[in-house]
Design a protein around this motif. Structure first.
Motif, PDB file in Angstrom:
ATOM      1  N   ALA A  68       0.817  -1.225   0.000  1.00  0.00           N
ATOM      2  CA  ALA A  68       0.000   0.000   0.000  1.00  0.00           C
ATOM      3  C   ALA A  68       0.846   1.270   0.000  1.00  0.00           C
ATOM      4  CB  ALA A  68      -0.943   0.001   1.199  1.00  0.00           C
ATOM      5  N   VAL A  69       1.890   1.311   0.829  1.00  0.00           N
ATOM      6  CA  VAL A  69       2.677   2.550   0.929  1.00  0.00           C
ATOM      7  C   VAL A  69       3.405   2.831  -0.388  1.00  0.00           C
ATOM      8  CG1 VAL A  69       2.922   2.309   3.431  1.00  0.00           C
ATOM      9  CG2 VAL A  69       4.762   1.504   1.970  1.00  0.00           C
ATOM     10  N   ASN A  70       3.786   1.777  -1.092  1.00  0.00           N
ATOM     11  CA  ASN A  70       4.431   1.957  -2.387  1.00  0.00           C
ATOM     12  C   ASN A  70       3.412   2.287  -3.485  1.00  0.00           C
ATOM     13  OD1 ASN A  70       7.507   1.371  -2.446  1.00  0.00           O
ATOM     14  ND2 ASN A  70       6.699  -0.093  -0.974  1.00  0.00           N
ATOM     15  N   LEU A  71       2.276   1.582  -3.462  1.00  0.00           N
ATOM     16  CA  LEU A  71       1.215   1.876  -4.433  1.00  0.00           C
ATOM     17  C   LEU A  71       0.774   3.331  -4.305  1.00  0.00           C
ATOM     18  CD1 LEU A  71      -0.806  -1.426  -3.946  1.00  0.00           C
ATOM     19  CD2 LEU A  71       0.184  -0.681  -6.125  1.00  0.00           C
ATOM     20  N   SER A  72       0.746   3.827  -3.075  1.00  0.00           N
ATOM     21  CA  SER A  72       0.321   5.204  -2.831  1.00  0.00           C
ATOM     22  C   SER A  72       1.267   6.215  -3.504  1.00  0.00           C
ATOM     23  CB  SER A  72       0.240   5.454  -1.324  1.00  0.00           C
ATOM     24  OG  SER A  72      -0.245   6.753  -1.064  1.00  0.00           O
ATOM     25  N   ASP A  73       2.544   5.884  -3.615  1.00  0.00           N
ATOM     26  CA  ASP A  73       3.481   6.774  -4.321  1.00  0.00           C
ATOM     27  C   ASP A  73       3.209   6.802  -5.829  1.00  0.00           C
ATOM     28  OD1 ASP A  73       5.058   7.841  -2.235  1.00  0.00           O
ATOM     29  OD2 ASP A  73       6.195   5.983  -2.095  1.00  0.00           O
ATOM     30  N   ILE A  74       2.790   5.663  -6.364  1.00  0.00           N
ATOM     31  CA  ILE A  74       2.400   5.636  -7.791  1.00  0.00           C
ATOM     32  C   ILE A  74       1.120   6.464  -7.977  1.00  0.00           C
ATOM     33  CG2 ILE A  74       1.658   4.158  -9.709  1.00  0.00           C
ATOM     34  CD1 ILE A  74       4.526   3.543  -9.146  1.00  0.00           C
ATOM     35  N   ALA A  75       0.173   6.293  -7.040  1.00  0.00           N
ATOM     36  CA  ALA A  75      -1.073   7.078  -7.086  1.00  0.00           C
ATOM     37  C   ALA A  75      -0.776   8.571  -7.062  1.00  0.00           C
ATOM     38  CB  ALA A  75      -1.974   6.701  -5.911  1.00  0.00           C
ATOM     39  N   ALA A  76       0.224   8.952  -6.264  1.00  0.00           N
ATOM     40  CA  ALA A  76       0.559  10.369  -6.080  1.00  0.00           C
ATOM     41  C   ALA A  76       1.117  11.028  -7.338  1.00  0.00           C
ATOM     42  CB  ALA A  76       1.552  10.521  -4.928  1.00  0.00           C
ATOM     43  N   MET A  77       1.511  10.221  -8.334  1.00  0.00           N
ATOM     44  CA  MET A  77       1.946  10.770  -9.627  1.00  0.00           C
ATOM     45  C   MET A  77       0.822  10.672 -10.659  1.00  0.00           C
ATOM     46  SD  MET A  77       5.109  11.382  -8.743  1.00  0.00           S
ATOM     47  CE  MET A  77       5.744  12.022 -10.301  1.00  0.00           C
ATOM     48  N   GLY A  78      -0.264  10.001 -10.307  1.00  0.00           N
ATOM     49  CA  GLY A  78      -1.338   9.759 -11.266  1.00  0.00           C
ATOM     50  C   GLY A  78      -1.090   8.554 -12.152  1.00  0.00           C
ATOM     51  N   GLY A  79      -0.220   7.642 -11.711  1.00  0.00           N
ATOM     52  CA  GLY A  79       0.159   6.503 -12.546  1.00  0.00           C
ATOM     53  C   GLY A  79      -0.576   5.209 -12.212  1.00  0.00           C
ATOM     54  N   ALA A  80      -0.275   4.175 -12.985  1.00  0.00           N
ATOM     55  CA  ALA A  80      -0.810   2.829 -12.745  1.00  0.00           C
ATOM     56  C   ALA A  80       0.352   1.898 -12.430  1.00  0.00           C
ATOM     57  CB  ALA A  80      -1.551   2.336 -13.979  1.00  0.00           C
ATOM     58  N   PRO A  81       0.227   1.086 -11.363  1.00  0.00           N
ATOM     59  CA  PRO A  81       1.332   0.189 -10.991  1.00  0.00           C
ATOM     60  C   PRO A  81       1.426  -1.002 -11.929  1.00  0.00           C
ATOM     61  CG  PRO A  81      -0.552  -0.138  -9.553  1.00  0.00           C
ATOM     62  CD  PRO A  81      -0.930   0.987 -10.477  1.00  0.00           C
ATOM     63  N   SER A  82       2.635  -1.502 -12.145  1.00  0.00           N
ATOM     64  CA  SER A  82       2.763  -2.654 -13.043  1.00  0.00           C
ATOM     65  C   SER A  82       3.663  -3.777 -12.515  1.00  0.00           C
ATOM     66  CB  SER A  82       3.216  -2.209 -14.433  1.00  0.00           C
ATOM     67  OG  SER A  82       4.169  -1.184 -14.383  1.00  0.00           O
ATOM     68  N   TYR A  83       4.828  -3.462 -11.944  1.00  0.00           N
ATOM     69  CA  TYR A  83       5.755  -4.520 -11.509  1.00  0.00           C
ATOM     70  C   TYR A  83       6.339  -4.206 -10.138  1.00  0.00           C
ATOM     71  CZ  TYR A  83       5.510  -5.072 -16.534  1.00  0.00           C
ATOM     72  OH  TYR A  83       5.035  -5.209 -17.803  1.00  0.00           O
ATOM     73  N   ALA A  84       6.667  -5.261  -9.392  1.00  0.00           N
ATOM     74  CA  ALA A  84       7.240  -5.068  -8.059  1.00  0.00           C
ATOM     75  C   ALA A  84       8.430  -5.992  -7.828  1.00  0.00           C
ATOM     76  CB  ALA A  84       6.175  -5.330  -6.994  1.00  0.00           C
ATOM     77  N   LEU A  85       9.424  -5.483  -7.092  1.00  0.00           N
ATOM     78  CA  LEU A  85      10.551  -6.279  -6.593  1.00  0.00           C
ATOM     79  C   LEU A  85      10.507  -6.209  -5.077  1.00  0.00           C
ATOM     80  CD1 LEU A  85      13.414  -4.838  -8.852  1.00  0.00           C
ATOM     81  CD2 LEU A  85      12.112  -6.920  -9.257  1.00  0.00           C
ATOM     82  N   PHE A  86      10.794  -7.340  -4.420  1.00  0.00           N
ATOM     83  CA  PHE A  86      10.605  -7.445  -2.968  1.00  0.00           C
ATOM     84  C   PHE A  86      11.902  -7.896  -2.304  1.00  0.00           C
ATOM     85  CE2 PHE A  86       8.598 -10.301   0.473  1.00  0.00           C
ATOM     86  CZ  PHE A  86       8.617  -9.269   1.399  1.00  0.00           C
ATOM     87  N   ASN A  87      12.427  -7.090  -1.381  1.00  0.00           N
ATOM     88  CA  ASN A  87      13.612  -7.464  -0.602  1.00  0.00           C
ATOM     89  C   ASN A  87      13.190  -7.770   0.822  1.00  0.00           C
ATOM     90  OD1 ASN A  87      14.339  -5.431  -2.741  1.00  0.00           O
ATOM     91  ND2 ASN A  87      16.357  -6.221  -2.234  1.00  0.00           N
ATOM     92  N   LEU A  88      13.441  -8.996   1.227  1.00  0.00           N
ATOM     93  CA  LEU A  88      13.022  -9.460   2.543  1.00  0.00           C
ATOM     94  C   LEU A  88      14.252  -9.831   3.363  1.00  0.00           C
ATOM     95  CD1 LEU A  88      10.833 -10.495   4.491  1.00  0.00           C
ATOM     96  CD2 LEU A  88      10.840 -12.646   3.228  1.00  0.00           C
ATOM     97  N   SER A  89      14.421  -9.194   4.526  1.00  0.00           N
ATOM     98  CA  SER A  89      15.519  -9.535   5.437  1.00  0.00           C
ATOM     99  C   SER A  89      14.915  -9.815   6.796  1.00  0.00           C
ATOM    100  CB  SER A  89      16.473  -8.351   5.595  1.00  0.00           C
ATOM    101  OG  SER A  89      17.119  -8.065   4.397  1.00  0.00           O
ATOM    102  N   LEU A  90      15.265 -10.949   7.378  1.00  0.00           N
ATOM    103  CA  LEU A  90      14.680 -11.249   8.673  1.00  0.00           C
ATOM    104  C   LEU A  90      15.396 -12.374   9.387  1.00  0.00           C
ATOM    105  CD1 LEU A  90      11.185 -12.626   7.556  1.00  0.00           C
ATOM    106  CD2 LEU A  90      13.365 -13.188   6.647  1.00  0.00           C
TER     107      LEU A  90
END
Lengths: 325, 325
Positions: A68-90
């Motif tokens: 959501a927090v990343n999608l919201s940055d795309i929304a803030a430009m008026g864009g449509a999301p298409s691809y995601a990369l995920f870095n998981l450290s734990l």
């Protein structure tokens, strides 16, 4: 150095050199020209104990919120999301927790049409550490930046504010927030459709999402435009449920300074306001004030106009100012 | 679950749905079709105490190495790097350290033509945690994947191996490695030019970079092609300096299993070998063996052929198997 100082340092010392870069560091997304498309790129990190806590989160909602927090940055430009990369450290994680996390992340991405196409898995011994990088797109020329507003432009927010911060305060007191308040914090809806509409219909002169509280983000929007702003306190929307909750402060406080709303904050030139309402077809947005030529942030309340300083709140300081000089 | 099991889980359960996705999770980069271009996307995280240590690193080289490991993934597809996003999480840091880090990162990116265009700065209380996401590109159709090799294809590595792991062992013993050995660990050169040449001249049938050691990465390349491999131990190149260093093991050990070489591992069809040497114009590469139809990894040494299991080494287990089931 604060986060903003680091970003300013990077912006000043390492300007982008490629001619395809429409916008680099300093907006909600970087923007690259790709022929008939503009490509949008954004990335946000969430750290356990800093951005979330397992006393009120579970892995599924950690995944949803990271999306959501990343999608919201795309929304803030008026864009449509298409691809995601995920870095998981734990540290150690059970298979059930991992599946919850991944189901949360991918279900939220899928709901907005984004594919998970890569990532990296590493060890972080003390705490969960998650980064998502999101690629989006807009037709070339059809995006809204932080910069672009003029004095006199009207300031809008896309929905009632403050519920997310109110939920957090209740959890910290050991109380369980009512469902909609809880979900405002755990599972905020990014305003992808509204953002696209504003960009496609050329209705907004400047836009960003509200992640660190209305006043702080509005101060950033002012700075990007070398303008000031007047806000009418009575017009700042908040969920009425907040009035009935055992909160330390007035609901307006959470709406002005709560943070993590992920609503859109945008400005509309005076003569575009009627087109805005036509395009929205009944969907509500909230006019809360206007940009002014004089620098500074002014809050009009009970007939009085006062200069306000959004940096005054402790939790911003804690959040942003962790780099010693 | 190991890192590979997590990636397999994601690949199986969340396949990409967009038709522009040429390759998703499971290769060195994700590949997206953008008209006449293919866009490459990769991301890698480095965590203090896991991937590096300030007893032998300084912030400048942390920045250089973070760039290098990501650039190497672009090289492994035969692409050219173009844009980077940087996520920085850390406790207190001095301005001097921060500038060292950023100068290291951006100098390495610039050397290969990549612009830093965005990122995120957050707090991680215990240790430095750095992620870089790199965007690259190749002409449409001109990239090399892990999958694509046939039995009989010749196996090459791009340069001598093992120096990076040898440097690490010396530091851990409190010794200072000689300069070239040290730089192999601190500041590896990504093989961008070679990768591009192999892709543009259509010389390699499969390719990846060596990040976790030749044998382990070759086992992955075998798996991607449902093939086995025979390696001639005498042909595996290592820096001759390794012979004179006070190391626990034979130089070959570091060349086979050391890790963090960031050399290219690629396969060439038998009938393309002469074109490879023509195209290289005197630049050396090292033929170390061939793909075979029978599954498994075989090491030929002193006239004897033995099946080897790359998973047997402790430090791989420690690195990859931190997720309990």
């Amino acid at each position: 150095m604060t986060e903003e100082e680091i970003l300013y340092f990077l912006q000043k010392n390492y300007p982008a050199t490629r001619k395809e870069v429409i916008s680099g560091i300093g907006d909600d997304c970087a923007v690259i020209s790709r022929g008939s498309l503009w490509e949008l790129l954004t990335t946000d990190t969430m750290v356990e104990g800093i951005h979330f806590d397992f006393s009120y989160f579970d892995p599924y909602f950690v995944g949803r919120k990271l999306a959501a927090v990343n999608l919201s940055d795309i929304a803030a430009m008026g864009g449509a999301p298409s691809y995601a990369l995920f870095n998981l450290s734990l540290p150690e994680i059970s298979e059930e927790e991992l599946k919850g996390l991944l189901n949360g992340l991918t279900s939220k991405l899928e709901a907005y049409g984004a594919d998970l196409i890569g990532g990296d898995v590493t060890r972080n011994p003390e705490r969960w550490h998650l980064t998502l990088t999101l690629v989006g797109e807009a037709p070339a020329g059809v995006a809204i930046f932080r910069q672009g507003a003029k004095a006199g432009d009207l300031i809008f927010v896309s929905r009632p504010l403050g519920a997310s911060a109110a939920a957090l305060e209740l959890w910290q007191k050991g109380l369980e927030p009512p469902e909609p308040i809880k979900l405002a914090h755990l599972d905020p809806e990014p305003e992808i459709e509204l953002g696209k509409l504003l960009a496609q219909e050329n209705l907004a002169s400047a836009m960003m999402d509200i992640s660190d509280g209305l006043l702080l983000d509005l101060a950033r929007l002012c700075r990007a435009n070398n303008l000031g702003a007047e806000i009418e306190a009575e017009k700042v929307p908040f969920s009425l449920v907040l009035k009935d909750l055992p909160l330390k402060q007035d609901p307006l406080f959470y709406a002005l300074s709560g943070g993590e709303d992920f609503a859109l904050l945008f400005t509309v030139p005076h003569d575009r306001e009627k087109f805005l309402h036509l395009a929205l077809k009944g969907r509500q947005v909230f006019k809360i004030g206007r940009f002014i030529a004089k620098e500074g942030l002014y809050l009009i309340k009970g007939g009085q106009k006062n200069n306000v300083s959004p940096q005054g709140f402790d939790h911003f300081a804690k959040r942003e100012s962790f780099i010693s000089t």
